[in-house]
Structure formats: C-alpha cells, structure tokens
Design a protein around this motif. Structure first.
Motif, PDB file in Angstrom:
ATOM      1  N   ALA A 221       0.835  -1.206   0.000  1.00  0.00           N
ATOM      2  CA  ALA A 221       0.000   0.000   0.000  1.00  0.00           C
ATOM      3  C   ALA A 221       0.863   1.247   0.000  1.00  0.00           C
ATOM      4  O   ALA A 221       0.867   2.013   0.962  1.00  0.00           O
ATOM      5  N   SER A 222       1.616   1.459  -1.079  1.00  0.00           N
ATOM      6  CA  SER A 222       2.435   2.672  -1.189  1.00  0.00           C
ATOM      7  C   SER A 222       1.585   3.835  -1.695  1.00  0.00           C
ATOM      8  O   SER A 222       0.687   3.646  -2.520  1.00  0.00           O
ATOM      9  N   PRO A 223       1.858   5.063  -1.218  1.00  0.00           N
ATOM     10  CA  PRO A 223       1.113   6.224  -1.730  1.00  0.00           C
ATOM     11  C   PRO A 223       1.485   6.510  -3.176  1.00  0.00           C
ATOM     12  O   PRO A 223       2.655   6.461  -3.550  1.00  0.00           O
ATOM     13  N   GLN A 224       0.498   6.777  -4.000  1.00  0.00           N
ATOM     14  CA  GLN A 224       0.781   7.113  -5.396  1.00  0.00           C
ATOM     15  C   GLN A 224       1.465   8.468  -5.467  1.00  0.00           C
ATOM     16  O   GLN A 224       1.210   9.337  -4.643  1.00  0.00           O
ATOM     17  N   PRO A 225       2.358   8.688  -6.443  1.00  0.00           N
ATOM     18  CA  PRO A 225       2.752   7.778  -7.530  1.00  0.00           C
ATOM     19  C   PRO A 225       3.992   6.965  -7.191  1.00  0.00           C
ATOM     20  O   PRO A 225       4.866   6.792  -8.027  1.00  0.00           O
ATOM     21  N   PHE A 226       4.096   6.504  -5.971  1.00  0.00           N
ATOM     22  CA  PHE A 226       5.294   5.795  -5.540  1.00  0.00           C
ATOM     23  C   PHE A 226       5.031   4.304  -5.377  1.00  0.00           C
ATOM     24  O   PHE A 226       3.892   3.866  -5.229  1.00  0.00           O
ATOM     25  N   SER A 227       6.133   3.558  -5.398  1.00  0.00           N
ATOM     26  CA  SER A 227       6.118   2.146  -5.055  1.00  0.00           C
ATOM     27  C   SER A 227       7.317   1.905  -4.156  1.00  0.00           C
ATOM     28  O   SER A 227       8.419   2.379  -4.437  1.00  0.00           O
ATOM     29  N   THR A 228       7.103   1.193  -3.044  1.00  0.00           N
ATOM     30  CA  THR A 228       8.155   0.999  -2.047  1.00  0.00           C
ATOM     31  C   THR A 228       8.483  -0.483  -1.939  1.00  0.00           C
ATOM     32  O   THR A 228       7.593  -1.326  -1.943  1.00  0.00           O
ATOM     33  N   LEU A 229       9.770  -0.781  -1.853  1.00  0.00           N
ATOM     34  CA  LEU A 229      10.195  -2.160  -1.663  1.00  0.00           C
ATOM     35  C   LEU A 229      11.340  -2.214  -0.680  1.00  0.00           C
ATOM     36  O   LEU A 229      12.054  -1.226  -0.474  1.00  0.00           O
ATOM     37  N   ALA A 230      11.488  -3.366  -0.048  1.00  0.00           N
ATOM     38  CA  ALA A 230      12.573  -3.591   0.899  1.00  0.00           C
ATOM     39  C   ALA A 230      13.291  -4.879   0.539  1.00  0.00           C
ATOM     40  O   ALA A 230      12.680  -5.831   0.037  1.00  0.00           O
ATOM     41  N   CYS A 231      14.592  -4.902   0.792  1.00  0.00           N
ATOM     42  CA  CYS A 231      15.373  -6.124   0.633  1.00  0.00           C
ATOM     43  C   CYS A 231      16.285  -6.254   1.837  1.00  0.00           C
ATOM     44  O   CYS A 231      16.489  -5.294   2.587  1.00  0.00           O
ATOM     45  N   CYS A 232      16.824  -7.451   2.039  1.00  0.00           N
ATOM     46  CA  CYS A 232      17.744  -7.636   3.155  1.00  0.00           C
ATOM     47  C   CYS A 232      18.987  -8.387   2.695  1.00  0.00           C
ATOM     48  O   CYS A 232      18.935  -9.252   1.827  1.00  0.00           O
TER      49      CYS A 232
END
Length: 397
Positions: A221-232
């Motif tokens: 549920a990222s705010p538009q116009p963004f997309s958020t991701l995480a890595c480890c």
C-alpha cells in the motif's frame, strides 16, 4: 508482545519451510523437507485446522508455496529442491486436490515461487532457481497451454527470491529478484511479453550488497505515484522507493535499517506502515516510518522474540552455509532463518547439482487446464498472511 494463539500438528515428518494462507485466510498450505505439501481447511467448533490434501509429487525438500488469486480458480504452486514447479488445483465437486501442471525446465533447486497480481489478468507464476535463472509461467485459458518466459542468467550463483510489484501506479509487469551474486534487480515485461532488466538497485558507492540478497518484498500500500520495496542482505534491510514519471522510473534509497545479526526476511504490514525484519538471532524487529512527512525517517519500534516452543531447533548436521558450493548430492535443506507469522519464505540453496538432474532436458508437461472462475465468484476481503517458519541460523553471523 505478541502471543501464540493456537498451534497444531501439521503431520510433516521434517522441517517446515513455508506456510501460506489463501486469499480468504481460510485454507493453509505448508511445505517441508519431507517432500510434501499439506493443505488444511478450517476446523469445526474451535477444532484445529483439518488436513484436506497431502500432495507428494516432489522428490526432495519443498521450499516455497504460493496461492493464486481466486479469480483464476483454487490453485496452489510449489517449488522444491528437485527443480520441479508444481501447480495444484482443487478439482471441485467433491474431487480431491490434484496436480494440473508440472514444469521441469529448471536445472537446479527452485527456491521461490510467487503469483503475479491478479489485476494483470494473467495467471502468471514467477520462479527463482539456483540454476541462475528466473522463469515466468503464464497460463492461457484460450489455448489451455502454458507460455514460458525465461531469464537465463538473472543472477550468477542462483536466484534466492522473487517478488511482484503491486498494481498501484502503472500497469507495468515488474518483478524484483535477489541473488547469491549480492545484487537486487528489477525486471519489466516488454511489448513482446519477454522480461528484460530495467536496472540493478545498489546504494550509492557500493558495488554489491554486504551478502546474498536473501529476500525482497514490495509494500502492498504505497502512496501514489510511488512504489516501495525492501530487501535484506547481511545484517541490514534496505528500503527503496520508486517514483513513476511517465514511462520512466527513478529509484531512491529511503533508509538502511540494521539488526544485530543476519537479516533473513522482510515483510510489510497489510497497510504498509510497518516493516518486519527477521534476524538470525531468532528475533523479529519491527520498524516504522515515524514521520510521514519524511519518508526516510525510520525507527525500530518493537522486537518480538520467537519462543523455543514456536521454533524448534533443526538437526545440527545442516550447519554448512555455503550457497551453491560443489558438494555431494544430498536431500538436506540449506541454512535458513527463524521466521514469524507475517512472512513469505526465503531459501538459500547449498547444492551445486539438483536432485532431479536427470530431468534437465525434459520439456514442461501437463495438459490439464485450470477451471476458470468468473471474477464475481470471489469477494474482496483483506488478505491474511500467517506463517510458521522453522529455519536455521547460518554459521559465521
């Protein structure tokens, strides 16, 4: 602090590597080193979940399971050490579960499987393998056949994890993958239907991540116009944001989060406000963007220990952490991590050769087809993710 609300015997004879609830949160699928996938339905009158199917097609440990969206029917995918990808379906009308498709195109262990967002209108399954390749298997209901798209050298030494970007800002088919080459890569689908590299994401000044990229997860549920991701990777989690600008995307590293020992898993809360990082010390660390006006302001807000009764220690003979080193073939699982009930599984392959190397040249099989379900047959309900992961700490952390 979270508490255990229920537990039950899954019937598995070895370690459980993945556990996933379906779209409605009613049916649970588990997979294990015993080579089986178990499907459970809800229990009656406060009874524990009841097993409805024991699926036994894999010739070795099964690392990953994933439920498809109900608009495509009741289907479940699994990937394992034998290099197989199996797609299962409840055949309806009281008939038992059965295998409707099997893909043997990978030459080594299949470490992660994940279905594409249903908004794409496709039953597309991404698969990451220790043979360095990433494949996308897409079912065509018109021809009742599967289309196979393969990225042969997605990650040197092996693909550890894959994740689809949610459909929030643009209808692009975008996949993130992490590998034993210590890289995080973003792939997009072109007009011909093939997947090509969009870019490799690295923090400024770094040529690679600290260690294997063990897991990657998009915020739902990222705010538009963004997309958020995480890595480890190593003992850190990295939070990235993609900004959609026309046909081009720009990426920004928002935060680097540190845990005391190796980070094995990242998982977002349903509304995207919290990020959980599972560490090799059997703890789950919860981080929050505490200042919504500043997307880079992340702080640790909680630590959830995993109690010994929730996470029994696996056998000691699996302590070798080397991923893809040349070793005699064996059916032992790789070193893995403790996990809590909000995560998708992540696996690291130890073995150079797959269990089923004799099938390397075999073509995808399976003439059965899905029972297509109209979209009105499912309800829009919040998806639930509950996991029981019994993983092992790596040597050297």
């Amino acid at each position: 602090m979270a508490t255990t609300v229920d537990h039950f015997n899954t019937g598995h004879q070895d370690m459980i590597h993945d556990a996933q609830y379906d779209y409605y949160g009613r049916c649970l699928a588990t997979c294990s080193s015993d080579g089986q996938v178990h499907v459970f339905g809800p229990g009656q009158d406060q009874q524990p979940p009841q097993v409805v199917a024991e699926l036994k097609e894999h010739a070795g440990p099964v690392w990953s399971v994933a439920w498809g969206h109900p608009r495509f029917g009741t289907m479940l995918a699994s990937g394992g050490y034998d290099g197989k990808v199996c797609v299962w379906q409840d055949k309806q009308q009281g008939q038992p579960w059965g295998k409707v498709y099997e893909y043997m195109g990978h030459k080594s262990s299949v470490n992660k499987v994940e279905w594409a967002p249903h908004q794409h209108g496709l039953a597309a399954l991404a698969c990451g393998s220790s043979d360095s390749s990433l494949s996308v298997l897409t079912y065509d209901p018109a021809s009742q056949a599967w289309d196979i798209k393969t990225i042969p050298d997605a990650h040197q030494l092996g693909v550890n994890t894959v994740a689809w970007e949610p459909v929030t800002t643009a209808p692009a088919h975008r996949i993130a993958s992490g590998g034993a080459d210590r890289l995080l890569k973003i792939w997009t689908r072109n007009e011909q239907g093939a997947y090509e590299l969009e870019r490799s994401l690295l923090p400024e000044g770094m040529k690679s991540y600290p260690d294997w990229v063990r897991d990657v997860a998009f915020c739902p549920a990222s705010p538009q116009p963004f997309s958020t991701l995480a890595c480890c990777s190593g003992n850190k989690a990295f939070v990235w944001r993609r900004h959609e600008a026309g046909e081009k995307s720009s990426y920004t590293l928002l935060a680097t989060l540190t845990v005391p020992m190796g980070a094995w898993k990242v998982s977002w809360s349903e509304h995207g406000g919290l990020l959980a990082v599972t560490a090799a010390n059997d703890n789950v660390y919860i981080f929050k963007n505490v200042n919504l006006a500043n997307p880079s302001d992340w702080q640790q807000v909680a630590v959830q220990p995993v109690s010994p009764e929730q996470a029994p220690q696996p056998p000691q003979q699996h302590q070798q952490p080397a991923h893809h080193q040349q070793q005699p073939q064996q059916q032992q699982p790789p070193p893995q991590h403790q996990h809590h009930h909000h995560h998708h599984h992540h696996h690291h392959q130890q073995h150079q050769q797959p269990m089923a190397h004799q099938h390397q040249q075999q073509q995808p099989m399976g003439q059965q087809h899905f029972q297509q379900q109209p979209a009105q047959h499912y309800q829009q309900q919040p998806q639930q993710h509950h996991h029981q992961h019994y993983q092992q700490r790596p040597v050297g952390y």
